[in-house]
Design an enzyme around this catalytic site. Structure first.
Site, mmCIF file in Angstrom:
data_model
loop_
_atom_site.group_PDB
_atom_site.id
_atom_site.type_symbol
_atom_site.label_atom_id
_atom_site.label_comp_id
_atom_site.label_asym_id
_atom_site.label_seq_id
_atom_site.Cartn_x
_atom_site.Cartn_y
_atom_site.Cartn_z
ATOM 1 N N ASN A 1 -6.139 5.170 3.643
ATOM 2 C CA ASN A 1 -7.510 5.677 3.769
ATOM 3 C C ASN A 1 -8.527 4.575 4.020
ATOM 4 O OD1 ASN A 1 -6.635 5.071 1.072
ATOM 5 N ND2 ASN A 1 -8.610 5.770 0.324
ATOM 6 N N ARG B 1 -5.300 8.456 -2.364
ATOM 7 C CA ARG B 1 -5.705 9.087 -3.633
ATOM 8 C C ARG B 1 -7.037 9.787 -3.431
ATOM 9 N NH1 ARG B 1 -5.353 4.310 -7.990
ATOM 10 N NH2 ARG B 1 -6.781 3.434 -6.452
ATOM 11 N N ASP C 1 -0.163 9.095 -5.657
ATOM 12 C CA ASP C 1 -0.451 7.884 -6.419
ATOM 13 C C ASP C 1 0.875 7.148 -6.537
ATOM 14 O OD1 ASP C 1 -0.769 6.026 -8.570
ATOM 15 O OD2 ASP C 1 -2.517 7.161 -9.238
ATOM 16 N N VAL C 2 0.921 5.894 -6.119
ATOM 17 C CA VAL C 2 2.213 5.189 -6.085
ATOM 18 C C VAL C 2 2.754 4.870 -7.484
ATOM 19 C CG1 VAL C 2 1.864 4.237 -3.767
ATOM 20 C CG2 VAL C 2 1.217 2.866 -5.777
ATOM 21 N N GLY D 1 -2.078 -1.397 -2.905
ATOM 22 C CA GLY D 1 -2.037 -2.508 -3.856
ATOM 23 C C GLY D 1 -3.381 -2.705 -4.517
ATOM 24 N N TYR E 1 -1.006 -10.533 -9.980
ATOM 25 C CA TYR E 1 -0.956 -10.157 -8.557
ATOM 26 C C TYR E 1 0.067 -11.003 -7.792
ATOM 27 C CZ TYR E 1 -2.809 -9.339 -3.808
ATOM 28 O OH TYR E 1 -2.966 -9.026 -2.471
HETATM 29 N N1 LIG Z 1 -7.427 -8.056 1.940
HETATM 30 C C1 LIG Z 1 -6.673 -9.138 1.900
HETATM 31 O O1 LIG Z 1 -7.135 -10.252 2.171
HETATM 32 C C2 LIG Z 1 -5.225 -9.058 1.537
HETATM 33 C C3 LIG Z 1 -4.499 -10.240 1.607
HETATM 34 C C4 LIG Z 1 -3.149 -10.215 1.312
HETATM 35 C C5 LIG Z 1 -2.564 -9.025 0.961
HETATM 36 N N2 LIG Z 1 -3.289 -7.882 0.887
HETATM 37 C C6 LIG Z 1 -2.574 -6.667 0.515
HETATM 38 O O2 LIG Z 1 -2.736 -5.688 1.516
HETATM 39 C C7 LIG Z 1 -2.704 -4.391 0.932
HETATM 40 C C8 LIG Z 1 -3.961 -3.636 1.306
HETATM 41 O O3 LIG Z 1 -5.075 -4.391 0.868
HETATM 42 P P1 LIG Z 1 -6.588 -4.067 1.274
HETATM 43 O O4 LIG Z 1 -7.299 -5.339 1.333
HETATM 44 O O5 LIG Z 1 -6.603 -3.141 2.430
HETATM 45 O O6 LIG Z 1 -7.044 -3.314 -0.070
HETATM 46 P P2 LIG Z 1 -8.140 -2.229 -0.340
HETATM 47 O O7 LIG Z 1 -9.157 -2.206 0.760
HETATM 48 O O8 LIG Z 1 -8.574 -2.474 -1.742
HETATM 49 O O9 LIG Z 1 -7.272 -0.877 -0.262
HETATM 50 C C9 LIG Z 1 -6.222 -0.680 -1.162
HETATM 51 C C10 LIG Z 1 -5.508 0.600 -0.798
HETATM 52 O O10 LIG Z 1 -4.456 0.805 -1.764
HETATM 53 C C11 LIG Z 1 -4.600 2.096 -2.315
HETATM 54 N N3 LIG Z 1 -4.113 2.175 -3.686
HETATM 55 C C12 LIG Z 1 -4.392 1.350 -4.730
HETATM 56 N N4 LIG Z 1 -3.755 1.772 -5.830
HETATM 57 C C13 LIG Z 1 -3.065 2.879 -5.493
HETATM 58 C C14 LIG Z 1 -2.222 3.780 -6.190
HETATM 59 N N5 LIG Z 1 -1.947 3.642 -7.499
HETATM 60 N N6 LIG Z 1 -1.662 4.819 -5.513
HETATM 61 C C15 LIG Z 1 -1.940 4.993 -4.200
HETATM 62 N N7 LIG Z 1 -2.735 4.189 -3.482
HETATM 63 C C16 LIG Z 1 -3.302 3.150 -4.127
HETATM 64 C C17 LIG Z 1 -6.107 2.351 -2.257
HETATM 65 O O11 LIG Z 1 -6.360 3.729 -2.410
HETATM 66 P P3 LIG Z 1 -7.795 4.241 -3.006
HETATM 67 O O12 LIG Z 1 -8.766 4.215 -1.870
HETATM 68 O O13 LIG Z 1 -7.490 5.620 -3.484
HETATM 69 O O14 LIG Z 1 -8.174 3.289 -4.118
HETATM 70 C C18 LIG Z 1 -6.425 1.812 -0.874
HETATM 71 O O15 LIG Z 1 -6.061 2.727 0.113
HETATM 72 C C19 LIG Z 1 -2.573 -4.600 -0.580
HETATM 73 O O16 LIG Z 1 -1.210 -4.485 -0.960
HETATM 74 C C20 LIG Z 1 -3.065 -6.028 -0.755
HETATM 75 O O17 LIG Z 1 -2.508 -6.607 -1.903
HETATM 76 C C21 LIG Z 1 -4.623 -7.870 1.161
#
Ligand SMILES: NC(=O)c1ccc[n+]([C@@H]2O[C@H](COP(=O)([O-])OP(=O)(O)OC[C@H]3O[C@@H](n4cnc5c(N)ncnc54)[C@H](OP(=O)(O)O)[C@@H]3O)[C@@H](O)[C@H]2O)c1
Length: 236
Positions: free
Chosen positions: A13, A36, A50-51, A79, A142
């Site tokens: 999303n 979610r 929800d994961v 995540g 993390y």
């Molecule tokens: N941004 C970065 O720089 C970065 C760098 C390295 C790795 N990552 C990894 O890339 C992935 C995506 O990150 P992002 O930056 O796009 O994060 P984000 O914008 O915070 O989005 C996180 C996503 O994960 C979902 N989520 C969290 N907990 C959940 C649960 N219990 N069940 C189902 N969905 C859940 C959220 O859903 P809701 O909207 O419902 O909360 C959202 O869709 C993550 O695994 C993160 O660790 C990100």
């Protein structure tokens, strides 16, 4: 190359998951996202899950299978972070991050593997992070959960590699999303100084690598860790 294979992206999303889902739609896949709250991008099927809850994931997979067909490509992207220094980190800070990032991947991939084994074809793509192997102060929970995904993909490769299934890890560096926008400005500036590319990345730059790993061109790549980090983690 166009394909109508079915893809499921968790957390589609917003952020990186949303960009990945958009790319798969552009390439002609049938795309479902779990959310979610909110919805996936245009052209995707949004299912609630929800994961941390295996039953909700099972129901989501069943809905996707009924509406689009068996899931051939799964991207474990959902995540969270709960950053704080070790001495201040509570059991809940640790457990909730590990249960979402590592436990969530376990639940999603376990459910996805059933259909992949039946089809004798599958792509498992795990979204880790540069800090999994590089380390990061304030991110014991993390970074541990993200490092574990490497062992996960490699063990899965050894279990299912002979069944036409690959499992790889994508390790993004600093990507412009809600997760990184929450970091203090001085932390962001320090990151930027250390990145050889001299800039942060867009979520779409991660998405392009993910869709490539799902493609037939990547059929002989498994158990790999592919950095998308502008050179930040080199050698780690
Ligand atoms: N941004 C970065 O720089 C970065 C760098 C390295 C790795 N990552 C990894 O890339 C992935 C995506 O990150 P992002 O930056 O796009 O994060 P984000 O914008 O915070 O989005 C996180 C996503 O994960 C979902 N989520 C969290 N907990 C959940 C649960 N219990 N069940 C189902 N969905 C859940 C959220 O859903 P809701 O909207 O419902 O909360 C959202 O869709 C993550 O695994 C993160 O660790 C990100």
């Amino acid at each position: 190359m166009s394909t109508d294979r079915v893809v499921l992206v968790t957390g589609g999303n917003r952020g990186i998951g949303r960009a990945i889902a958009e790319r798969f739609v552009t390439e002609g896949y049938r795309v479902a996202v779990t959310a979610r709250s909110g919805e996936g991008p245009e052209g995707t099927l949004t299912v609630r899950a929800d994961v941390t809850d295996a039953a909700s994931l099972d129901a989501a997979f069943t809905e996707v299978e009924q509406q689009l067909g068996p899931v051939a490509v799964v991207v474990a992207n959902a995540g969270i972070t709960k950053d704080t220094l070790l001495l201040r980190m509570t059991e809940d800070d640790f457990d909730s991050v590990v249960s979402t990032n590592l436990g969530g991947t376990f639940r999603v991939v376990k459910r996805a593997s059933k259909g992949m084994l039946r089809a004798k074809w599958g792509r498992v793509i795990l979204i880790s992070s540069v800090v999994g192997l590089y380390g990061s102060a304030g991110q014991i929970n993390y970074s541990s959960s993200k490092a574990a995904l490497v062992g996960f993909a490699r063990s899965l490769t050894r279990e299912l590699g002979a069944r036409g299934i690959t499992a790889n890890v994508v390790a993004p560096g600093f990507i412009e999303t809600d997760m990184t926008a929450a970091l203090p400005a001085d932390t962001q500036a320090e990151y930027q100084r250390n990145i050889p590319a001299g800039r942060f990345a867009t979520a779409d730059e991660v998405a392009g690598v993910v869709t490539w790993l799902a493609s037939d061109d990547a059929a002989y790549i498994s158990g790999a860790v592919i950095p998308v980090d502008g050179g930040l983690g080199m050698g780690h």
